[in-house]
Design a protein around this motif. Structure first.
Motif, PDB file in Angstrom:
ATOM      1  N   ARG A  59       0.822  -1.226   0.000  1.00 13.92           N
ATOM      2  CA  ARG A  59       0.000   0.000   0.000  1.00 13.92           C
ATOM      3  C   ARG A  59       0.850   1.266   0.000  1.00 13.92           C
ATOM      4  O   ARG A  59       0.320   2.366   0.050  1.00 13.92           O
ATOM      5  N   GLY A  60       2.177   1.086   0.008  1.00 15.95           N
ATOM      6  CA  GLY A  60       3.068   2.233   0.002  1.00 15.95           C
ATOM      7  C   GLY A  60       3.345   2.803   1.379  1.00 15.95           C
ATOM      8  O   GLY A  60       3.953   3.863   1.503  1.00 15.95           O
ATOM      9  N   GLU A  61       2.933   2.096   2.440  1.00 18.50           N
ATOM     10  CA  GLU A  61       3.200   2.540   3.810  1.00 18.50           C
ATOM     11  C   GLU A  61       4.607   2.112   4.197  1.00 18.50           C
ATOM     12  O   GLU A  61       4.993   0.967   3.970  1.00 18.50           O
ATOM     13  N   ARG A  62       5.341   3.040   4.769  1.00 20.18           N
ATOM     14  CA  ARG A  62       6.715   2.729   5.180  1.00 20.18           C
ATOM     15  C   ARG A  62       6.699   1.830   6.409  1.00 20.18           C
ATOM     16  O   ARG A  62       6.082   2.161   7.422  1.00 20.18           O
ATOM     17  N   LEU A  63       7.394   0.699   6.312  1.00 16.25           N
ATOM     18  CA  LEU A  63       7.471  -0.256   7.413  1.00 16.25           C
ATOM     19  C   LEU A  63       8.742  -0.105   8.233  1.00 16.25           C
ATOM     20  O   LEU A  63       8.751  -0.354   9.429  1.00 16.25           O
ATOM     21  N   GLY A  64       9.827   0.247   7.581  1.00 14.93           N
ATOM     22  CA  GLY A  64      11.102   0.325   8.273  1.00 14.93           C
ATOM     23  C   GLY A  64      12.205   0.674   7.307  1.00 14.93           C
ATOM     24  O   GLY A  64      11.959   1.185   6.210  1.00 14.93           O
ATOM     25  N   THR A  65      13.425   0.352   7.712  1.00 19.36           N
ATOM     26  CA  THR A  65      14.616   0.693   6.946  1.00 19.36           C
ATOM     27  C   THR A  65      15.559  -0.500   6.909  1.00 19.36           C
ATOM     28  O   THR A  65      15.741  -1.169   7.923  1.00 19.36           O
ATOM     29  N   VAL A  66      16.145  -0.740   5.753  1.00 22.06           N
ATOM     30  CA  VAL A  66      17.163  -1.780   5.658  1.00 22.06           C
ATOM     31  C   VAL A  66      18.405  -1.277   6.405  1.00 22.06           C
ATOM     32  O   VAL A  66      18.939  -0.226   6.077  1.00 22.06           O
ATOM     33  N   GLU A  67      18.800  -2.027   7.405  1.00 24.59           N
ATOM     34  CA  GLU A  67      19.983  -1.666   8.183  1.00 24.59           C
ATOM     35  C   GLU A  67      21.242  -2.306   7.617  1.00 24.59           C
ATOM     36  O   GLU A  67      22.318  -1.749   7.700  1.00 24.59           O
ATOM     37  N   ASP A  68      21.078  -3.509   7.074  1.00 21.65           N
ATOM     38  CA  ASP A  68      22.225  -4.235   6.541  1.00 21.65           C
ATOM     39  C   ASP A  68      21.725  -5.375   5.676  1.00 21.65           C
ATOM     40  O   ASP A  68      20.518  -5.656   5.642  1.00 21.65           O
ATOM     41  N   VAL A  69      22.629  -6.004   4.983  1.00 23.87           N
ATOM     42  CA  VAL A  69      22.311  -7.212   4.231  1.00 23.87           C
ATOM     43  C   VAL A  69      23.275  -8.306   4.672  1.00 23.87           C
ATOM     44  O   VAL A  69      24.412  -8.032   5.044  1.00 23.87           O
ATOM     45  N   MET A  70      22.776  -9.534   4.648  1.00 23.03           N
ATOM     46  CA  MET A  70      23.593 -10.685   4.995  1.00 23.03           C
ATOM     47  C   MET A  70      23.822 -11.475   3.716  1.00 23.03           C
ATOM     48  O   MET A  70      22.865 -11.841   3.027  1.00 23.03           O
ATOM     49  N   LEU A  71      25.099 -11.730   3.402  1.00 21.39           N
ATOM     50  CA  LEU A  71      25.478 -12.434   2.180  1.00 21.39           C
ATOM     51  C   LEU A  71      25.936 -13.841   2.496  1.00 21.39           C
ATOM     52  O   LEU A  71      26.622 -14.068   3.497  1.00 21.39           O
ATOM     53  N   ASP A  72      25.573 -14.776   1.618  1.00 22.30           N
ATOM     54  CA  ASP A  72      26.092 -16.128   1.730  1.00 22.30           C
ATOM     55  C   ASP A  72      27.515 -16.108   1.168  1.00 22.30           C
ATOM     56  O   ASP A  72      27.716 -15.774  -0.005  1.00 22.30           O
ATOM     57  N   LYS A  73      28.501 -16.444   1.982  1.00 22.08           N
ATOM     58  CA  LYS A  73      29.903 -16.362   1.564  1.00 22.08           C
ATOM     59  C   LYS A  73      30.226 -17.271   0.389  1.00 22.08           C
ATOM     60  O   LYS A  73      31.042 -16.927  -0.459  1.00 22.08           O
ATOM     61  N   ARG A  74      29.620 -18.433   0.359  1.00 21.67           N
ATOM     62  CA  ARG A  74      29.971 -19.399  -0.683  1.00 21.67           C
ATOM     63  C   ARG A  74      29.300 -19.119  -2.017  1.00 21.67           C
ATOM     64  O   ARG A  74      29.921 -19.180  -3.058  1.00 21.67           O
ATOM     65  N   SER A  75      28.005 -18.820  -2.005  1.00 26.00           N
ATOM     66  CA  SER A  75      27.289 -18.616  -3.267  1.00 26.00           C
ATOM     67  C   SER A  75      27.344 -17.175  -3.742  1.00 26.00           C
ATOM     68  O   SER A  75      27.155 -16.901  -4.917  1.00 26.00           O
ATOM     69  N   GLY A  76      27.573 -16.249  -2.802  1.00 24.60           N
ATOM     70  CA  GLY A  76      27.571 -14.831  -3.149  1.00 24.60           C
ATOM     71  C   GLY A  76      26.183 -14.222  -3.189  1.00 24.60           C
ATOM     72  O   GLY A  76      26.026 -13.029  -3.433  1.00 24.60           O
ATOM     73  N   ARG A  77      25.161 -15.018  -2.927  1.00 31.92           N
ATOM     74  CA  ARG A  77      23.788 -14.501  -2.950  1.00 31.92           C
ATOM     75  C   ARG A  77      23.474 -13.747  -1.667  1.00 31.92           C
ATOM     76  O   ARG A  77      23.994 -14.049  -0.594  1.00 31.92           O
ATOM     77  N   VAL A  78      22.559 -12.791  -1.785  1.00 35.58           N
ATOM     78  CA  VAL A  78      22.069 -12.094  -0.602  1.00 35.58           C
ATOM     79  C   VAL A  78      21.071 -13.015   0.079  1.00 35.58           C
ATOM     80  O   VAL A  78      20.140 -13.515  -0.559  1.00 35.58           O
ATOM     81  N   ALA A  79      21.264 -13.257   1.362  1.00 37.67           N
ATOM     82  CA  ALA A  79      20.374 -14.132   2.123  1.00 37.67           C
ATOM     83  C   ALA A  79      19.242 -13.337   2.761  1.00 37.67           C
ATOM     84  O   ALA A  79      18.071 -13.700   2.639  1.00 37.67           O
ATOM     85  N   TYR A  80      19.593 -12.249   3.440  1.00 44.80           N
ATOM     86  CA  TYR A  80      18.602 -11.465   4.176  1.00 44.80           C
ATOM     87  C   TYR A  80      18.868  -9.967   4.029  1.00 44.80           C
ATOM     88  O   TYR A  80      20.014  -9.542   3.914  1.00 44.80           O
ATOM     89  N   ALA A  81      17.781  -9.222   4.090  1.00 46.51           N
ATOM     90  CA  ALA A  81      17.860  -7.788   4.353  1.00 46.51           C
ATOM     91  C   ALA A  81      17.453  -7.655   5.816  1.00 46.51           C
ATOM     92  O   ALA A  81      16.398  -8.153   6.212  1.00 46.51           O
TER      93      ALA A  81
END
Length: 132
Positions: A33-55
């Motif tokens: 709905r376009g309502e602000r929920l929060g802010t991304v503080e950091d991202v967690m990366l999978d070291k082996r695959s290089g994919r982002v796991a979590y915001a």
């Protein structure tokens, strides 16, 4: 060229497809709905695959008091150019009951049971089970 505040001289320019991790932190997160929920503080990366796991999103509290951190599976986020932030198909009530932690709490990011609980709560496959 815009450079990183952490590593001067390292480019952090943004393209239509790529964004530097340093620029993701601080990005707003909205619901559908376009309502602000929060802010991304950091991202967690999978070291082996290089994919982002979590915001890791900061949510709740008032003036930083009572704020909690919610690991959102990266696969749930979509960038919205018009909003200038990420959109998730969640509402505040869903976030209230979601797996989260306080600044003072330790999180064992290597604990697959905890990661599975996060994925199960949001109804997505865990990052380690996603097909590249």
């Amino acid at each position: 060229m815009t450079s990183s505040p952490v590593a001067p001289g390292v480019a952090i320019e943004e393209t239509a497809q790529l964004i530097a991790a340093a620029k993701v932190g601080g990005s707003p997160v909205f619901n559908r709905r376009g309502e602000r929920l929060g802010t991304v503080e950091d991202v967690m990366l999978d070291k082996r695959s290089g994919r982002v796991a979590y915001a890791v999103m900061a949510f709740g509290g008032f003036l930083g008091i009572g704020e909690r951190y919610h690991p959102l599976p990266w696969s749930m986020l979509r960038y919205d150019v018009d909003l200038g932030g990420y959109v998730v198909d969640l509402d505040r009530d869903q976030l209230e009951g979601a797996p989260s932690y306080a600044t003072s709490e330790e999180v064992d990011w290597a604990d697959r049971q905890w990661g599975q609980r996060v994925s199960d709560y949001y109804g997505v496959r865990p990052y380690w089970a996603e097909v590249p």
